[in-house]
Design a protein around this motif. Structure first.
Motif, mmCIF file in Angstrom:
data_model
loop_
_atom_site.group_PDB
_atom_site.id
_atom_site.type_symbol
_atom_site.label_atom_id
_atom_site.label_comp_id
_atom_site.label_asym_id
_atom_site.label_seq_id
_atom_site.Cartn_x
_atom_site.Cartn_y
_atom_site.Cartn_z
ATOM 1 N N ALA A 12 -3.821 -0.051 5.152
ATOM 2 C CA ALA A 12 -3.277 -1.401 4.954
ATOM 3 C C ALA A 12 -3.976 -2.395 5.866
ATOM 4 C CB ALA A 12 -1.775 -1.411 5.208
ATOM 5 N N ARG A 37 0.823 -1.221 0.000
ATOM 6 C CA ARG A 37 0.000 0.000 0.000
ATOM 7 C C ARG A 37 0.849 1.260 0.000
ATOM 8 N NH1 ARG A 37 -2.376 3.774 -0.709
ATOM 9 N NH2 ARG A 37 -4.511 4.401 -0.163
ATOM 10 N N TRP A 50 -3.791 -5.589 1.436
ATOM 11 C CA TRP A 50 -2.774 -4.545 1.460
ATOM 12 C C TRP A 50 -1.855 -4.718 2.661
ATOM 13 C CZ3 TRP A 50 -2.639 -1.875 -2.838
ATOM 14 C CH2 TRP A 50 -3.808 -1.574 -3.537
#
Length: 477
Positions: free
Chosen positions: A256, A231, A249
């Motif tokens: 994330a 991310r 992510w």
């Protein structure tokens, strides 16, 4: 390798079987690993006689037979003592056999495949994941060293057996289409992209080509797969638009799914808080403190990617943290801490280098040095940057000055521009020195290093400074 008869192998690689004088027949079963180096052959294995730029594998068939090879894959008949399968191209045949072996392993067992790519961090992340899965009891095969190309990839895949539960494969490339070729051989259930940087940009022809090449990891993933994406890397973020897979992510970004906060680095490693989103309905978050003993804040991203993969395999967050904290060395020559005598610390990070990893290593050097002690950066060339080479070496030279590195030791003609850029920055008076070879640099360092110094040795593998780092580590052990 999945056990196959000679006839099945010949069919898989579109070759012509020539039985040997050893009594082998079309029904003879082969289950040994495959090798392209006759020196690595063990009893029962398959030797692929590849023709390379430097030599011809057919010249080493006698040695392979003497070491116990059970089958030769050749481009011309060479020795009838054991069975041969004659093919048009031995490298293509290697990939075809890997494809068939993986297909059978997936059909007949519980094999799950993790594919890892990125401009930096592939080997470190692969090692972290393999250790994590093995610790959790999974029968795991992982790429040896940095085996991640059209030869190393298939050789790794051909180590998979009917009992293998996890294949953790680095997938690298020097041109478009190569990652797609590897993912076609071993289709990942978890495809990981760590970064898109300037490493190998010269070979690819630019950063946009690098992006397209790395995105091959996730383009063909099915909707049942997971794309583990960084991310924090804007180019990797764009890959979410190119995949049907579920995206997980990782990074330090607040969005994330597996993220790090409160990151603190010192000479003993990195501390951070690991937070992971777990479950589906409803999603919950759990956090743990992590003491990751790998030096360098930039390796936190690799730890997060490994954590995301471990969680994807059903490990608990506590299992993941325990594995990360038990790491001894991410990989030889990668932020490897050596030395110790007279308080001199040697950080050997000369296995490979890109502008991103070089910059991160210099920042780590500046961060972890003892207060008031000197920092010494021993730097060689960054390879495969093409048209970006000059400006990127300039940038690193300037960064070393601006980070107030005490001494810059530049090694090799290919890195000379880095030395000149540091001098031209105008801040130093003799703190940057240049040597044509590693031996001269070693002699200089032995004469000038002082108690308490922290020394970073960093370059691309082609510059050959990893051995210099090892020598310094031994000298100050």
């Amino acid at each position: 390798m999945i056990a196959l008869t000679l006839a099945e192998i010949a069919a898989a690689i579109d070759g012509r079987l020539v039985p040997g004088r050893d009594g082998s027949t079309a029904e003879t079963v082969i289950a040994g690993e495959s090798q392209t180096d006759s020196r690595e052959i063990e009893a029962g294995q398959v030797f692929f006689a590849r023709r390379g730029e430097e030599t011809d594998g057919h010249l080493y068939v006698p040695q392979a037979i003497e070491r116990g090879a059970a089958l030769l894959v050749v481009e011309r008949e060479v020795d009838d003592r054991i069975a041969q399968i004659v093919v048009e191209d031995a490298t293509e045949a290697l990939g075809a056999l890997a494809t068939e072996s993986i297909r059978r392993a997936r059909a007949g067992g519980s094999l799950r495949i993790v594919g890892i790519t990125g401009s930096n961090g592939k080997t470190t992340t692969k090692n972290l994941v393999a250790a994590m899965l093995e610790r959790a009891g999974f029968d795991t095969v992982a790429s040896a060293k940095s085996f991640n190309n059209e030869v190393g990839g298939p050789l790794t895949m051909l180590r998979v057996t009917a009992d293998t539960e996890a294949l953790v494969a680095e997938m690298g490339a020097s041109a478009e289409g190569e990652i797609a070729r590897l993912t076609a051989m071993a289709p990942p259930e978890i495809g990981v992209v760590l970064s898109v940087g300037l490493a190998h940009a010269g070979e690819f022809g630019g950063i946009e080509t690098t992006f397209r090449t790395k995105s091959e990891m996730v383009r063909d993933l099915p909707d049942t797969a997971t794309a583990v994406l960084n991310r924090d890397d804007p180019r990797v973020v764009k890959m979410a638009e190119l995949t049907r897979a579920t995206v997980c992510w990782f990074g330090q970004h607040p969005d994330a799914d597996v993220r790090a906060t409160d990151v603190e680095a010192d000479a003993g490693g990195t501390r951070f808080t690991l937070t992971a989103r777990l479950g589906e309905h409803p999603v919950s978050e759990e956090s743990r403190q992590v003491r990751f003993p790998v030096l360098g804040e930039h390796h936190v991203a690799n730890a997060l990617a490994a954590a995301a993969i471990g969680l994807g395999f059903g490990l608990s967050i506590d299992d993941v943290v325990e594995s990360l904290e038990s790491t001894v060395l991410a990989a030889p020559g990668r932020m490897q801490v050596l030395g110790g005598r007279d308080g001199i610390t040697v950080i050997n990070d000369a296995y490979n280098a890109s502008p991103d990893s070089m910059s991160a290593a210099l920042k780590t050097l500046a961060l972890v040095a003892r207060p008031g002690a000197r920092t010494v950066a021993v730097l060689g060339a960054m390879s495969e940057l093409g048209e970006y080479s000059g400006e990127e070496h300039d940038r690193i030279g300037l960064q070393a000055v601006r980070l107030r590195i005490s001494e810059l030791v530049v090694v090799g003609d290919a890195a000379r521009r880095l030395h000149i850029s540091a001098i031209n920055e105008g801040s130093w008076d003799g703190e940057s020195v240049f040597f044509a070879d590693a031996d001269a640099a070693y002699d200089h360092l032995l004469e000038t290093l002082r108690p308490g110094d922290t020394v970073l040795v960093k370059s691309s593998n082609a510059a050959g400074l990893q051995a210099l780092g090892d020598r310094l580590g031994e000298a100050y052990a």
